[in-house]
Design a protein around this motif. Structure first.
Motif, PDB file in Angstrom:
ATOM      1  N   VAL A 195       0.737  -1.261  -0.041  1.00 42.45           N
ATOM      2  CA  VAL A 195       0.102  -0.017  -0.107  1.00 42.45           C
ATOM      3  C   VAL A 195       0.927   1.385   0.028  1.00 42.45           C
ATOM      4  CG1 VAL A 195      -1.862   1.156   1.295  1.00 42.45           C
ATOM      5  CG2 VAL A 195      -2.009  -1.088   0.756  1.00 42.45           C
ATOM      6  N   ASP A 196       1.952   1.291   0.732  1.00 45.88           N
ATOM      7  CA  ASP A 196       2.897   2.389   0.672  1.00 45.88           C
ATOM      8  C   ASP A 196       3.417   2.596  -0.666  1.00 45.88           C
ATOM      9  OD1 ASP A 196       2.248   2.845   3.589  1.00 45.88           O
ATOM     10  OD2 ASP A 196       4.051   1.560   4.147  1.00 45.88           O
ATOM     11  N   TRP A 197       3.792   1.473  -1.105  1.00 47.63           N
ATOM     12  CA  TRP A 197       4.235   1.697  -2.512  1.00 47.63           C
ATOM     13  C   TRP A 197       3.528   2.185  -3.534  1.00 47.63           C
ATOM     14  CZ3 TRP A 197       3.165  -1.272  -7.357  1.00 47.63           C
ATOM     15  CH2 TRP A 197       4.213  -0.848  -8.149  1.00 47.63           C
ATOM     16  N   LEU A 198       2.077   1.842  -3.468  1.00 47.27           N
ATOM     17  CA  LEU A 198       1.250   2.455  -4.259  1.00 47.27           C
ATOM     18  C   LEU A 198       0.795   3.952  -3.883  1.00 47.27           C
ATOM     19  CD1 LEU A 198      -1.347  -0.470  -4.287  1.00 47.27           C
ATOM     20  CD2 LEU A 198      -0.048   0.097  -6.306  1.00 47.27           C
ATOM     21  N   VAL A 199       0.957   4.133  -2.901  1.00 53.38           N
ATOM     22  CA  VAL A 199       0.675   5.687  -2.355  1.00 53.38           C
ATOM     23  C   VAL A 199       1.910   6.506  -2.837  1.00 53.38           C
ATOM     24  CG1 VAL A 199       0.343   7.135  -0.307  1.00 53.38           C
ATOM     25  CG2 VAL A 199      -0.971   5.085  -0.478  1.00 53.38           C
ATOM     26  N   SER A 200       2.939   6.070  -2.722  1.00 54.17           N
ATOM     27  CA  SER A 200       4.325   6.833  -3.157  1.00 54.17           C
ATOM     28  C   SER A 200       4.239   7.139  -4.442  1.00 54.17           C
ATOM     29  CB  SER A 200       5.529   6.144  -2.659  1.00 54.17           C
ATOM     30  OG  SER A 200       5.596   4.822  -3.336  1.00 54.17           O
ATOM     31  N   LEU A 201       3.854   6.194  -5.389  1.00 59.32           N
ATOM     32  CA  LEU A 201       3.820   6.402  -6.845  1.00 59.32           C
ATOM     33  C   LEU A 201       2.487   6.893  -7.380  1.00 59.32           C
ATOM     34  CD1 LEU A 201       5.443   3.127  -7.950  1.00 59.32           C
ATOM     35  CD2 LEU A 201       6.515   5.291  -7.633  1.00 59.32           C
ATOM     36  N   ASN A 202       1.463   7.018  -6.415  1.00 57.93           N
ATOM     37  CA  ASN A 202       0.263   7.869  -6.709  1.00 57.93           C
ATOM     38  C   ASN A 202      -0.509   6.910  -7.390  1.00 57.93           C
ATOM     39  OD1 ASN A 202       0.379  10.306  -5.488  1.00 57.93           O
ATOM     40  ND2 ASN A 202       1.708  11.018  -7.092  1.00 57.93           N
ATOM     41  N   LEU A 203      -0.716   5.534  -7.074  1.00 57.62           N
ATOM     42  CA  LEU A 203      -1.285   4.447  -7.892  1.00 57.62           C
ATOM     43  C   LEU A 203      -2.297   3.883  -7.026  1.00 57.62           C
ATOM     44  CD1 LEU A 203       1.993   2.479  -9.720  1.00 57.62           C
ATOM     45  CD2 LEU A 203       0.027   4.443 -10.738  1.00 57.62           C
ATOM     46  N   LEU A 204      -2.591   4.221  -6.129  1.00 61.32           N
ATOM     47  CA  LEU A 204      -3.787   3.552  -5.027  1.00 61.32           C
ATOM     48  C   LEU A 204      -5.045   3.216  -5.806  1.00 61.32           C
ATOM     49  CD1 LEU A 204      -3.869   2.684  -2.134  1.00 61.32           C
ATOM     50  CD2 LEU A 204      -4.841   4.866  -1.355  1.00 61.32           C
ATOM     51  N   PRO A 205      -5.399   4.000  -6.687  1.00 61.06           N
ATOM     52  CA  PRO A 205      -6.723   3.847  -7.268  1.00 61.06           C
ATOM     53  C   PRO A 205      -6.604   2.159  -8.150  1.00 61.06           C
ATOM     54  CG  PRO A 205      -6.114   6.049  -7.669  1.00 61.06           C
ATOM     55  CD  PRO A 205      -4.995   5.463  -7.166  1.00 61.06           C
ATOM     56  N   LEU A 206      -5.392   1.964  -8.582  1.00 57.66           N
ATOM     57  CA  LEU A 206      -5.384   0.648  -9.116  1.00 57.66           C
ATOM     58  C   LEU A 206      -5.672  -0.614  -8.192  1.00 57.66           C
ATOM     59  CD1 LEU A 206      -1.659   0.935 -11.079  1.00 57.66           C
ATOM     60  CD2 LEU A 206      -4.117   1.202 -11.788  1.00 57.66           C
TER      61      LEU A 206
END
Length: 396
Positions: A111-122
């Motif tokens: 989740v942190d990785w997705l947030v850092s890349l602004n990819l959380l919607p994925l």
């Protein structure tokens, strides 16, 4: 409470469902080891360790079932539960707990990785299909199809829309897009919830969003509106594009979708029963021969609706019969709901879904048992009402 009480309650409930009170006790002891070994909220660990511990206790008891000399039952039962609980708690502390901690850390890192890349919607690509396939926490509440939107929005029971999505799998793409749009809105505008909203009712969402401030609440509301709008528009395009083909298709696709949802869930529920009932009224079919209900020998004063959890479906059924008795002018009959595991044999009549009747009979053998197809709308209710009426007439 989040760290200790709630996981232990989950473990105890799971253990009871597998092996009654004994299973609940051992499941709770074993889960303490998991919690202490991690010192973080262990909801997932409790949901896994609880039923496993209870199942192991059940298998251990089978080893000496019928072989214990009279007078030594309590000694053997207490020591076996205590020793097994201790062993499982140690396993939970040294082995199971660290594994769950590693899984939690990995998920958090993802989740942190997705947030850092602004990819959380994925994340919606995984979450939305998983919800429809019933990898979620569902509670057996529900109503007929016309009220599905109200049930989902205010009641927070998303189960009600799963069959609609399964009957037209391409609409899951609309769910993914809608979920991603809502997440994106919160990311861009800095909105979010202070704690998980469960169930997913707009009321629970409001309570979780109002903490950080009124501005945050407005952002969350906007994300809900945008998510719903995107889902609606894409679904409309999908349905419109395949309208002629769907109309020409033969077979009860929606009925099959309801059955698939129940298969994914592992059991039926009031919501699915209601959807099936509302669908059946739109298609003519042969009327089955009416089933009869046995006649009670003793006066009927207590009626219990029983299901696995003792809430949701059974509560809805109890409410329906209670209203029927009231309309018939019948007083003095107590109608309640309970879990099958908690039946104590005191009920005059026990009403269960067909697949659960054998278990209920074993727990309450002296009661009159009535099997129904669904708790929402069964002709057996009228038979029970008539039975009580006839008893009252004979007493007069």
């Amino acid at each position: 409470m989040v760290t200790y009480l709630l996981p232990l309650l989950i473990a105890n409930t799971a253990g009871r469902m597998v092996y009654g009170e004994r299973g609940g006790v051992v499941a709770t002891i074993a889960t303490v080891g998991v919690i202490v070994g991690t010192n973080i909220p262990m909801f997932l660990g409790a949901m896994i360790m609880g039923p496993i511990a209870a199942w192991i206790m059940k298998q251990v008891d089978k080893l000496w079932d019928g072989k214990i000399r009279p007078g030594f039952e309590m000694l053997v039962n207490n020591f076996s539960a205590g020793i097994l609980g201790m062993i499982l708690a140690i396993v939970g502390f040294f082995a199971f707990g660290p594994v769950m901690l590693g899984i939690s850390a990995a998920l958090g890192a993802a989740v942190d990785w997705l947030v850092s890349l602004n990819l959380l919607p994925l994340v919606s690509i995984i979450v939305e299909p998983a919800k429809v396939l019933f990898l979620n926490n569902a509670i057996n509440h529900g109503a007929s199809a016309p009220g599905a939107a109200i049930i989902q929005f205010f009641g927070g029971i998303h189960e009600i829309y799963f069959p609609y999505a399964l009957s037209k799998p391409t609409t899951i793409l609309a769910l993914i897009a809608g979920g991603a749009a809502g997440v994106t809105t919160n990311m861009v505008l800095g909105g979010g919830l202070a704690f998980p909203a469960a169930p997913g009712s707009i009321i629970a969402v409001t309570a979780a969003a109002i903490g950080p401030g009124v501005a945050n609440l407005l952002v969350v509301y906007l994300s809900v509106i945008i998510a719903a709008t995107v889902t609606f528009l894409i679904t409309g395009v999908i349905l419109r594009a395949s309208r002629k083909r769907d109309i020409a298709a033969e077979g009860d696709a929606f009925g099959a979708a309801i059955a698939q949802t129940e298969a994914n869930k592992g059991k039926s529920s009031a919501a699915m029963d209601a959807l099936r009932t509302s669908t059946a009224t739109t298609a003519p079919e042969a009327t089955p021969a009416p089933a009869t209900t046995a006649v009670a020998a003793a006066p009927i004063e207590t009626i219990v609706f029983a299901c696995d959890a003792g809430m949701g479906s059974s509560a809805m059924g109890a409410s329906v019969l209670r209203n029927k008795l009231k309309k018939a002018g019948i007083e003095g009959v107590t109608v309640t709901n309970a879990a099958i595991a908690n039946l104590d044999g005191a009920a005059d009549v026990v009403i269960t879904q067909q697949q659960l009747t054998d278990r209920a009979t074993a727990k309450s053998p002296d009661s009159l048992h009535v099997s129904v197809d669904n708790f929402m709308n069964s002709p057996k209710y009228d038979e029970v009402v008539e039975m009580v009426k006839e008893q009252r007439k004979d007493e007069e």
